[in-house]
Write an enzyme that holds these catalytic residues in place. Sequence first.
Site, PDB file in Angstrom:
ATOM      1  CG  ASP A  72      -2.101  -0.976   1.047  1.00  0.00           C
ATOM      2  OD1 ASP A  72      -2.275  -1.483  -0.078  1.00  0.00           O
ATOM      3  OD2 ASP A  72      -2.826  -1.210   2.024  1.00  0.00           O
ATOM      4  N   GLY A  73       2.030   1.225   0.630  1.00  0.00           N
ATOM      5  CA  GLY A  73       2.893   2.392   0.614  1.00  0.00           C
ATOM      6  C   GLY A  73       3.355   2.730  -0.794  1.00  0.00           C
ATOM      7  CG  ASP A 181      -3.469   9.510   6.720  1.00  0.00           C
ATOM      8  OD1 ASP A 181      -2.358   9.897   6.305  1.00  0.00           O
ATOM      9  OD2 ASP A 181      -3.616   8.397   7.254  1.00  0.00           O
ATOM     10  NE  ARG A 191       6.798  22.787  24.266  1.00  0.00           N
ATOM     11  CZ  ARG A 191       7.151  23.964  23.727  1.00  0.00           C
ATOM     12  NH1 ARG A 191       8.440  24.231  23.500  1.00  0.00           N
ATOM     13  NH2 ARG A 191       6.248  24.859  23.431  1.00  0.00           N
ATOM     14  CG  ASP A 210       1.007  11.810  21.557  1.00  0.00           C
ATOM     15  OD1 ASP A 210       1.236  12.713  22.387  1.00  0.00           O
ATOM     16  OD2 ASP A 210       1.230  10.603  21.791  1.00  0.00           O
ATOM     17  CB  ALA A 245      -2.201  10.183  22.581  1.00  0.00           C
ATOM     18  CD  GLN A 280       7.049   9.731   1.800  1.00  0.00           C
ATOM     19  OE1 GLN A 280       8.009  10.442   2.058  1.00  0.00           O
ATOM     20  NE2 GLN A 280       7.171   8.438   1.544  1.00  0.00           N
TER      21      GLN A 280
END
Length: 338
Positions: A72-73, A181, A191, A210, A245, A280
Amino acid sequence: MAGRRIGLVVHEGRAAAVEAAGTVRRWAAAHSVDVSDIDVWSQDREQCHRRNAGDEAEAAGHPALVVTVGGDGTFLRGARIAAKDGVPVLGINVGRVGFLTEVEPAEIDTALAAFFSGRVQLDKRMMLTLCASRPLEIPDDMQALLRYGRGPLLPPPPPLPRTPDPDHQPGVALDVTALNDIVLEKLARDRQASLGVYLDQTLFASYSADALVVATPTGSTAYNFAAGGPILSPRLRALVFTPVAAHMVFNRSLVLAADEAVTVRVLEQSGQVAVSVDGQLRGVLDPGDWVTVQPAAQPANLVRLRTSQFYSRLRERFSLADAPAAVADSRTPDAADG
């Protein structure tokens, strides 16, 4: 068909992919179809530079079909180039998951013959694009770090020419598309990303998280699903927004209509935020920057040999198991009683 040329994207790190690519080349040579290699990664990563989708399509001679050989990549790599040039993409699966890829190596000859004789179906999938407060940039000191084990980076997406329409979305429209996405995630472990999310130009909530994932229905089975988001039918035109998260009580996904763009602003006390497009890295945002994720003008056209069996594939690829009680209830009375 005009333009009898295949653009070939191959996962060179897999022997099965190299072998299957050889089958594509042999079929093309036997049927007077040209083949151009696309998105080839040099072994010398210090000297290697990858190109944007438009440059890749031009360098390949604007093929009539993009064929990907890998998982899939690899398919996502080919899809961005095919969509930019407005041509279909055919995925040959030699990967582990194969959710997007359609054809097994044994079907290569059949698939190519069907495409060039016009006997395939095109599965249209919505894609995403970006508008930002400024052109995206990747800091120079990140290049060496992120290349380690990942292959050479794509460049930041270039700005598109400004539209004369006075009602156009403010900011800089970027020449980039995503089939799965667009993810905004914290750059440093110490941070959090503090992000204000605006829906229909109204502040919905400010998140400390996150990451935030904005996915297409196609991409709902990828990072969105791993982060606890819902799976959407790929036939929908919709966006799904999922926090990852999140340090707040409301950490649920939202499913939005395709005309309800998602704008994310990096808040003043946030750490830097990385913008990834189909996995990416394409830029880094500083506090005060914003991006708007919205449907792209052109869809991706996936080549299908047969009617897509999305839910059967979903069950198979995720190895879905039936509940033991439901299995017992499905037996005949005699069998259930032993």
